[in-house]
Design a protein around this motif. Structure first.
Motif, PDB file in Angstrom:
ATOM      1  N   ARG A 273       0.827  -1.215   0.000  1.00  0.00           N
ATOM      2  CA  ARG A 273       0.000   0.000   0.000  1.00  0.00           C
ATOM      3  C   ARG A 273       0.858   1.261   0.000  1.00  0.00           C
ATOM      4  O   ARG A 273       0.497   2.263  -0.626  1.00  0.00           O
ATOM      5  CB  ARG A 273      -0.920  -0.014   1.225  1.00  0.00           C
TER       6      ARG A 273
ATOM      7  N   MET B 165       2.064   1.726  -3.586  1.00  0.00           N
ATOM      8  CA  MET B 165       0.983   2.232  -4.435  1.00  0.00           C
ATOM      9  C   MET B 165       0.618   3.671  -4.075  1.00  0.00           C
ATOM     10  O   MET B 165       0.237   4.469  -4.951  1.00  0.00           O
ATOM     11  CB  MET B 165      -0.239   1.331  -4.321  1.00  0.00           C
TER      12      MET B 165
ATOM     13  N   GLN C 144      -2.400  -2.915  -9.037  1.00  0.00           N
ATOM     14  CA  GLN C 144      -2.659  -3.625  -7.785  1.00  0.00           C
ATOM     15  C   GLN C 144      -2.459  -5.138  -7.902  1.00  0.00           C
ATOM     16  O   GLN C 144      -1.873  -5.744  -6.993  1.00  0.00           O
ATOM     17  CB  GLN C 144      -4.073  -3.316  -7.300  1.00  0.00           C
TER      18      GLN C 144
ATOM     19  N   GLN D  81      -5.158   4.778  -0.714  1.00  0.00           N
ATOM     20  CA  GLN D  81      -4.616   3.429  -0.537  1.00  0.00           C
ATOM     21  C   GLN D  81      -5.002   2.795   0.787  1.00  0.00           C
ATOM     22  O   GLN D  81      -5.114   1.577   0.869  1.00  0.00           O
ATOM     23  CB  GLN D  81      -3.085   3.460  -0.666  1.00  0.00           C
TER      24      GLN D  81
ATOM     25  N   GLU E  62      -5.161   1.284 -11.720  1.00  0.00           N
ATOM     26  CA  GLU E  62      -4.668   0.697 -10.472  1.00  0.00           C
ATOM     27  C   GLU E  62      -5.338  -0.635 -10.174  1.00  0.00           C
ATOM     28  O   GLU E  62      -4.693  -1.594  -9.733  1.00  0.00           O
ATOM     29  CB  GLU E  62      -4.906   1.682  -9.328  1.00  0.00           C
TER      30      GLU E  62
END
Length: 385
Positions: free
Chosen positions: A207, A210, A287, A242, A282
């Motif tokens: 996370r 990202m 992801q 996130q 994403e």
């Protein structure tokens, strides 16, 4: 009276007294227990970094201190950036307030044929009773806010102290825990600890990565559009998008859209379009590659776990819900036996139709009904039956 009855009554009263005492102690210590739970998950999150630095020859205490120092610097930087943005917006609103007030007064005078002036409105507001009561209540509320802030700082210090102990003395804590268990149970406890460390650390690191990518992408867009406070907005978008699953991206994008709208209304539409497109990129590209080896949770399960965690423990539960569910999912995958699924059309959502099915019989009976008439036609035998 039976001889056992007095002893049973004394035992019942003693059990009730123990229950009441335990309930009272739990109510008094619930705050401390929640702080320890947060500290434990925080220690699990930084355990991989501390262990890697310790394997290279650094003492675990120093490694834990350096990791916490980086976290504190990052948190302080975020608070300073966001605070500067809010302070700048408040200053701009205060400076522009007379213009807003003049425009409102002019609109009222034109539509309601009144003769108001800004000086009269300001004097009436300053000498109004409700404003004086509001100022008095605000002065009283300052003490409450100060108490809340001091309590929050003390709670934060408690969490950091416990998490520092859990991370720095992790091996000693595991040895102390395993020393009271038989060898078979020791292996299970160590395996459970390893799974919890992998899932919690993997979740936070994936996370965080990202969040860095998302913040950088939105920062480039905001700089191109010339939106003010681009660094603070980028950090805001990266963290909120996130660490709040499913809807975090849209909640995080609301603030940049609002700031962009003050510059140019079309810029808000550009920001909205970019947020939607980046969310799809994403979800389907970024992801799956980053979380396939760390935490792989269905979005519906993640969203439900956050709602359940919020209902149980508030904002704290929302933060630790996904790592806890990921750890539980890893336990189920490690200890629950799974079987191969049969090749059945119903697995894929298709119905398995057979002759003589009651549903088919009903449909066939409906087709023999005459249109516009309630009387049924005589059933004609199916030549293929």
């Amino acid at each position: 009276m039976p001889a056992w009855l007095p002893r049973a009554m004394v035992l019942a009263l003693a059990l009730y007294a123990c229950f009441r005492l335990g309930s009272w102690a739990f109510d008094q210590l619930i705050g401390l227990l929640i702080n320890i739970l947060i500290a434990f998950f925080l220690a699990l999150a930084i355990e991989p970094a501390v262990s890697r630095m310790s394997e290279r020859g650094m003492r675990r205490g120093l490694a834990t201190f350096l990791v916490f120092l980086v976290v504190l610097i990052a948190g302080a930087g975020f608070v300073v950036l966001l605070g500067s943005m809010l302070a700048g917006q408040i200053v701009d609103m205060v400076e522009e307030f007379p213009k807003y007030l003049d425009s409102v007064i002019n609109w009222i005078n034109q539509n309601f044929h009144t003769d108001l002036s800004r000086v009269e409105v300001q004097d009436s507001l300053l000498h109004s009773d409700w404003l004086q009561k509001y100022v008095q209540n605000s002065a009283t509320g300052v003490l409450d806010v100060s108490t809340t802030v001091l309590g929050g700082l003390f709670r934060l210090l408690t969490i950091f102290l416990f998490s520092f102990y859990f991370a720095a003395d992790g091996p000693r804590l595991r040895r102390a825990l395993c020393s009271v268990l038989p060898p078979a149970r020791q292996a299970e406890v160590l395996r459970a600890w390893e799974i919890a460390v992998d899932k919690t650390g993997g979740y936070l690191y994936s996370r965080g990565l990202m969040a860095l990518i998302s913040g950088s992408a939105h920062y480039i867009l905001l700089v191109i559009l010339g939106v003010p406070y681009a660094p603070a907005l980028a950090v805001w978008v990266g963290l909120v998008s996130q660490f709040i699953p499913t809807i975090g991206t849209y909640l995080a994008g609301a603030l940049p859209m609002l700031i962009a709208f003050t510059v140019d209304p079309w810029y808000a539409l550009w920001v909205l379009g970019f947020v939607v497109i980046y969310q799809q990129f994403e979800n389907y590209v970024l992801q799956p590659k980053l979380t396939s080896k760390t935490v792989d949770i269905h979005p519906a399960v993640a969203f439900g776990s956050v709602i359940a965690g919020t209902a149980l423990m508030g904002a704290v539960g929302a933060l630790i819900a996904i790592p806890a569910v990921a750890t539980l999912q890893a336990f189920l995958g490690a200890y629950v036996k799974r079987y191969d699924v049969t090749d059945d059309p119903r697995v894929h959502g298709r119905h398995l139709w057979r002759r003589g099915d009651p549903v088919l019989s009903r449909l066939r009976g409906l087709t023999t009904r005459a249109p516009g008439n309630d009387a049924e036609r005589p059933n004609v035998p199916d030549p293929q039956a």
